[in-house]
Design a protein around this motif. Structure first.
Motif, PDB file in Angstrom:
ATOM      1  N   ALA A 124       0.841  -1.210   0.000  1.00 28.40           N
ATOM      2  CA  ALA A 124       0.000   0.000   0.000  1.00 28.40           C
ATOM      3  C   ALA A 124       0.872   1.254   0.000  1.00 28.40           C
ATOM      4  CB  ALA A 124      -0.927  -0.019   1.216  1.00 28.40           C
ATOM      5  N   LEU A 125       1.945   1.240   0.793  1.00 26.94           N
ATOM      6  CA  LEU A 125       2.832   2.408   0.832  1.00 26.94           C
ATOM      7  C   LEU A 125       3.573   2.579  -0.495  1.00 26.94           C
ATOM      8  CD1 LEU A 125       4.183   2.159   4.490  1.00 26.94           C
ATOM      9  CD2 LEU A 125       2.836   4.030   3.511  1.00 26.94           C
ATOM     10  N   ALA A 126       3.969   1.459  -1.116  1.00 20.40           N
ATOM     11  CA  ALA A 126       4.623   1.554  -2.430  1.00 20.40           C
ATOM     12  C   ALA A 126       3.644   2.111  -3.470  1.00 20.40           C
ATOM     13  CB  ALA A 126       5.148   0.185  -2.848  1.00 20.40           C
ATOM     14  N   LEU A 127       2.369   1.738  -3.349  1.00 19.93           N
ATOM     15  CA  LEU A 127       1.333   2.263  -4.266  1.00 19.93           C
ATOM     16  C   LEU A 127       1.169   3.770  -4.073  1.00 19.93           C
ATOM     17  CD1 LEU A 127      -1.691  -0.175  -4.348  1.00 19.93           C
ATOM     18  CD2 LEU A 127      -1.045   1.338  -6.207  1.00 19.93           C
ATOM     19  N   ALA A 128       1.139   4.205  -2.809  1.00 16.04           N
ATOM     20  CA  ALA A 128       0.969   5.639  -2.536  1.00 16.04           C
ATOM     21  C   ALA A 128       2.157   6.427  -3.080  1.00 16.04           C
ATOM     22  CB  ALA A 128       0.819   5.864  -1.030  1.00 16.04           C
ATOM     23  N   GLU A 129       3.333   5.790  -3.074  1.00 15.24           N
ATOM     24  CA  GLU A 129       4.528   6.464  -3.592  1.00 15.24           C
ATOM     25  C   GLU A 129       4.482   6.564  -5.117  1.00 15.24           C
ATOM     26  OE1 GLU A 129       9.122   5.985  -2.509  1.00 15.24           O
ATOM     27  OE2 GLU A 129       8.260   4.174  -3.378  1.00 15.24           O
ATOM     28  N   ARG A 130       4.083   5.471  -5.747  1.00 14.46           N
ATOM     29  CA  ARG A 130       4.202   5.409  -7.210  1.00 14.46           C
ATOM     30  C   ARG A 130       2.953   5.893  -7.937  1.00 14.46           C
ATOM     31  NH1 ARG A 130       8.591   2.471  -8.699  1.00 14.46           N
ATOM     32  NH2 ARG A 130       7.742   1.592 -10.620  1.00 14.46           N
ATOM     33  N   HIS A 131       1.805   5.831  -7.274  1.00  9.82           N
ATOM     34  CA  HIS A 131       0.555   6.221  -7.926  1.00  9.82           C
ATOM     35  C   HIS A 131      -0.264   7.095  -6.967  1.00  9.82           C
ATOM     36  CE1 HIS A 131       1.548   3.396 -11.087  1.00  9.82           C
ATOM     37  NE2 HIS A 131       1.878   2.553 -10.126  1.00  9.82           N
ATOM     38  N   PRO A 132       0.304   8.242  -6.582  1.00  9.36           N
ATOM     39  CA  PRO A 132      -0.331   9.037  -5.520  1.00  9.36           C
ATOM     40  C   PRO A 132      -1.740   9.492  -5.884  1.00  9.36           C
ATOM     41  CG  PRO A 132       1.528  10.222  -6.509  1.00  9.36           C
ATOM     42  CD  PRO A 132       1.549   8.836  -7.074  1.00  9.36           C
ATOM     43  N   GLY A 133      -2.001   9.739  -7.164  1.00  9.16           N
ATOM     44  CA  GLY A 133      -3.346  10.187  -7.547  1.00  9.16           C
ATOM     45  C   GLY A 133      -4.386   9.093  -7.411  1.00  9.16           C
ATOM     46  N   PHE A 134      -3.949   7.862  -7.408  1.00 12.63           N
ATOM     47  CA  PHE A 134      -4.872   6.731  -7.346  1.00 12.63           C
ATOM     48  C   PHE A 134      -5.310   6.449  -5.908  1.00 12.63           C
ATOM     49  CE2 PHE A 134      -5.652   2.133  -7.042  1.00 12.63           C
ATOM     50  CZ  PHE A 134      -6.639   2.001  -8.013  1.00 12.63           C
ATOM     51  N   VAL A 135      -4.392   6.684  -4.977  1.00 12.52           N
ATOM     52  CA  VAL A 135      -4.646   6.320  -3.566  1.00 12.52           C
ATOM     53  C   VAL A 135      -5.239   7.528  -2.841  1.00 12.52           C
ATOM     54  CG1 VAL A 135      -3.604   5.446  -1.440  1.00 12.52           C
ATOM     55  CG2 VAL A 135      -2.695   4.718  -3.662  1.00 12.52           C
ATOM     56  N   VAL A 136      -6.515   7.434  -2.475  1.00 12.93           N
ATOM     57  CA  VAL A 136      -7.170   8.580  -1.819  1.00 12.93           C
ATOM     58  C   VAL A 136      -7.291   8.383  -0.307  1.00 12.93           C
ATOM     59  CG1 VAL A 136      -8.376   9.456  -3.841  1.00 12.93           C
ATOM     60  CG2 VAL A 136      -9.439   7.639  -2.487  1.00 12.93           C
ATOM     61  N   GLY A 137      -6.956   7.209   0.168  1.00 11.81           N
ATOM     62  CA  GLY A 137      -6.936   6.954   1.606  1.00 11.81           C
ATOM     63  C   GLY A 137      -6.089   5.724   1.833  1.00 11.81           C
ATOM     64  N   LEU A 138      -5.483   5.644   3.009  1.00 19.41           N
ATOM     65  CA  LEU A 138      -4.582   4.521   3.302  1.00 19.41           C
ATOM     66  C   LEU A 138      -4.971   3.859   4.610  1.00 19.41           C
ATOM     67  CD1 LEU A 138      -0.884   5.728   2.743  1.00 19.41           C
ATOM     68  CD2 LEU A 138      -1.953   3.698   1.715  1.00 19.41           C
ATOM     69  N   GLY A 139      -5.103   2.533   4.584  1.00 16.48           N
ATOM     70  CA  GLY A 139      -5.326   1.768   5.811  1.00 16.48           C
ATOM     71  C   GLY A 139      -4.109   0.882   6.048  1.00 16.48           C
ATOM     72  N   LEU A 140      -3.420   1.108   7.135  1.00 10.94           N
ATOM     73  CA  LEU A 140      -2.176   0.386   7.417  1.00 10.94           C
ATOM     74  C   LEU A 140      -2.401  -0.470   8.654  1.00 10.94           C
ATOM     75  CD1 LEU A 140       0.123   3.431   6.654  1.00 10.94           C
ATOM     76  CD2 LEU A 140      -0.248   1.423   5.198  1.00 10.94           C
ATOM     77  N   VAL A 141      -2.560  -1.753   8.434  1.00  4.66           N
ATOM     78  CA  VAL A 141      -3.021  -2.672   9.483  1.00  4.66           C
ATOM     79  C   VAL A 141      -1.881  -3.632   9.853  1.00  4.66           C
ATOM     80  CG1 VAL A 141      -4.785  -4.373  10.087  1.00  4.66           C
ATOM     81  CG2 VAL A 141      -5.333  -2.541   8.461  1.00  4.66           C
ATOM     82  N   ASP A 142      -1.494  -3.647  11.111  1.00  4.13           N
ATOM     83  CA  ASP A 142      -0.431  -4.560  11.573  1.00  4.13           C
ATOM     84  C   ASP A 142       0.738  -4.575  10.591  1.00  4.13           C
ATOM     85  OD1 ASP A 142      -1.755  -5.662  14.006  1.00  4.13           O
ATOM     86  OD2 ASP A 142      -3.223  -6.332  12.524  1.00  4.13           O
ATOM     87  N   THR A 143       1.279  -3.393  10.354  1.00  4.63           N
ATOM     88  CA  THR A 143       2.362  -3.269   9.385  1.00  4.63           C
ATOM     89  C   THR A 143       3.316  -2.194   9.874  1.00  4.63           C
ATOM     90  OG1 THR A 143       2.797  -3.073   7.005  1.00  4.63           O
ATOM     91  CG2 THR A 143       1.141  -1.571   7.919  1.00  4.63           C
ATOM     92  N   LYS A 144       4.288  -1.853   9.068  1.00  5.28           N
ATOM     93  CA  LYS A 144       5.208  -0.786   9.443  1.00  5.28           C
ATOM     94  C   LYS A 144       5.722  -0.085   8.195  1.00  5.28           C
ATOM     95  CE  LYS A 144       8.992  -4.074   9.980  1.00  5.28           C
ATOM     96  NZ  LYS A 144       9.790  -4.782  10.973  1.00  5.28           N
ATOM     97  N   SER A 145       6.188   1.145   8.377  1.00  3.03           N
ATOM     98  CA  SER A 145       6.683   1.905   7.225  1.00  3.03           C
ATOM     99  C   SER A 145       8.193   1.808   7.101  1.00  3.03           C
ATOM    100  CB  SER A 145       6.282   3.378   7.367  1.00  3.03           C
ATOM    101  OG  SER A 145       6.792   3.915   8.581  1.00  3.03           O
ATOM    102  N   THR A 146       8.847   1.233   8.109  1.00  2.89           N
ATOM    103  CA  THR A 146      10.307   1.166   8.090  1.00  2.89           C
ATOM    104  C   THR A 146      10.778  -0.074   7.319  1.00  2.89           C
ATOM    105  OG1 THR A 146      10.129   0.093  10.238  1.00  2.89           O
ATOM    106  CG2 THR A 146      10.668   2.437  10.244  1.00  2.89           C
ATOM    107  N   ALA A 147      12.075  -0.055   6.969  1.00  4.37           N
ATOM    108  CA  ALA A 147      12.684  -1.211   6.282  1.00  4.37           C
ATOM    109  C   ALA A 147      13.031  -2.278   7.317  1.00  4.37           C
ATOM    110  CB  ALA A 147      13.950  -0.748   5.555  1.00  4.37           C
ATOM    111  N   ASP A 148      13.445  -3.437   6.829  1.00  2.00           N
ATOM    112  CA  ASP A 148      13.929  -4.493   7.730  1.00  2.00           C
ATOM    113  C   ASP A 148      15.255  -4.092   8.359  1.00  2.00           C
ATOM    114  OD1 ASP A 148      11.883  -6.231   7.229  1.00  2.00           O
ATOM    115  OD2 ASP A 148      12.974  -7.451   5.775  1.00  2.00           O
ATOM    116  N   THR A 149      15.500  -4.588   9.551  1.00  2.15           N
ATOM    117  CA  THR A 149      16.864  -4.530  10.095  1.00  2.15           C
ATOM    118  C   THR A 149      17.726  -5.509   9.291  1.00  2.15           C
ATOM    119  OG1 THR A 149      16.405  -6.334  11.615  1.00  2.15           O
ATOM    120  CG2 THR A 149      15.985  -4.083  12.434  1.00  2.15           C
ATOM    121  N   ASP A 150      19.035  -5.375   9.429  1.00  2.47           N
ATOM    122  CA  ASP A 150      19.932  -6.308   8.717  1.00  2.47           C
ATOM    123  C   ASP A 150      19.633  -7.745   9.127  1.00  2.47           C
ATOM    124  OD1 ASP A 150      21.084  -4.193   7.486  1.00  2.47           O
ATOM    125  OD2 ASP A 150      22.889  -4.155   8.746  1.00  2.47           O
ATOM    126  N   GLU A 151      19.355  -7.917  10.427  1.00  2.00           N
ATOM    127  CA  GLU A 151      19.092  -9.262  10.951  1.00  2.00           C
ATOM    128  C   GLU A 151      17.802  -9.840  10.334  1.00  2.00           C
ATOM    129  OE1 GLU A 151      18.655  -9.088  15.157  1.00  2.00           O
ATOM    130  OE2 GLU A 151      18.291 -11.246  15.318  1.00  2.00           O
TER     131      GLU A 151
END
Ligand code: MLT
Length: 273
Positions: free
Chosen positions: A98-125
């Motif tokens: 969903a976050l990648a969609l909002a980045e690449r197709h911002p006009g398409f995404v008019v609302g975002l629901g982020l459920v049990d997720t995170k916006s950060t990248a993975d740790t190295d581990e």
């Protein structure tokens, strides 16, 4: 189910009109994990489930393991079905997409629901662990390395009091292919931090997290809601990482509110009027 050439499989999960809620599933699952929450949506709120590439009924079609390409595929699939915009909701892996969609197709995404997720990248581990799992799945040509996941996905309360959820999750996981599972692990491992996407997004955002989520805990949800311009946080009591499966009614209520906020924003007169 609807598919067109090289498109993803989509599933009408709730009838209604207007801007749809597009429901993106977690790993290693498919659209079925959203069915119970979709049934709890109010009349008139349309919901479409999508099987992400290599999962459920969607083919990989030679796609590289990149969530950017997944986002493009979701967008192209829905656009080809005549959808001009959507409230995009993702649980865990679905939230990364969903976050990648909002980045690449911002006009398409008019609302975002982020459920049990995170916006950060993975740790190295975490990244190294994903790549080990992908390699083990490829080597054994089985999905054995992820069969134990239900115990981690469900919260402690569900493990004690909602035992009936285990067979459902096991059925959904067993339906996934080794190729798709390995591919999804590699795609998730490669994703960047997308907190800046949230900072730039100007539509309503609903952040939902299970109070017992050990995989993407409350701190990840708080990080996202603080980054969002128009964010609302729902902490679902007594559930884990599969909040939409464990307490579908509460998650549906949060998504319904998000849908309403989007409708209100769309109809609000903007300056200069
Ligand atoms: C999921 O539920 O989609 C996974 O837990 C995502 C992940 O492994 O980060």
């Amino acid at each position: 189910m609807t598919t067109t050439s090289a498109a993803l499989a989509t599933f009408p999960l709730h009838d209604g009109g207007g801007t749809p809620l597009v429901l993106l599933h977690g790993f290693p699952l498919d659209h079925r994990m959203w069915a119970a929450a979709a049934r709890e949506l109010p009349a008139g709120v349309r919901a479409i489930g999508v099987d992400l590439p290599g999962q459920g009924h969607s083919e990989l079609s030679g796609m590289a393991p990149r969530l950017e390409d997944v986002a493009d595929a979701v967008h192209a699939t829905l656009r080809d079905q005549g959808e001009g915009n959507a409230v995009v909701v993702g649980l865990s892996l679905g939230g990364y997409v969903a976050l990648a969609l909002a980045e690449r197709h911002p006009g398409f995404v008019v609302g975002l629901g982020l459920v049990d997720t995170k916006s950060t990248a993975d740790t190295d581990e975490a990244r190294a662990k994903r790549l080990r799992v992908a390699a083990a799945v490829e080597e054994t040509q089985t999905i054995d390395p992820v069969l134990g996941m239900p115990a981690a996905l469900l919260g402690a309360t569900s493990a004690a009091r909602r035992r009936h959820l285990f067979p459902d999750l096991e059925t959904w996981i067993r339906a996934q292919s080794p190729v798709g599972v390995a591919w999804a692990q590699r795609a998730m491992a490669a994703r960047p931090d997308r907190t800046d996407v949230l900072r730039a997004f100007d539509g309503p955002v609903a952040v939902v997290v299970g109070a017992e989520d050990q995989i993407t805990p409350l701190a990840d949800a708080e990080h996202m809601v603080h980054a969002a311009n128009d964010g609302a946080l729902t902490v679902v009591p007594a559930v884990g990482h599969m909040s939409a499966v464990e307490d579908p009614a509460t998650v549906a209520a949060a998504l319904s509110l998000l849908h309403r906020r989007v409708a209100e924003q769309t109809h609000r007169p903007r300056w200069p009027w």
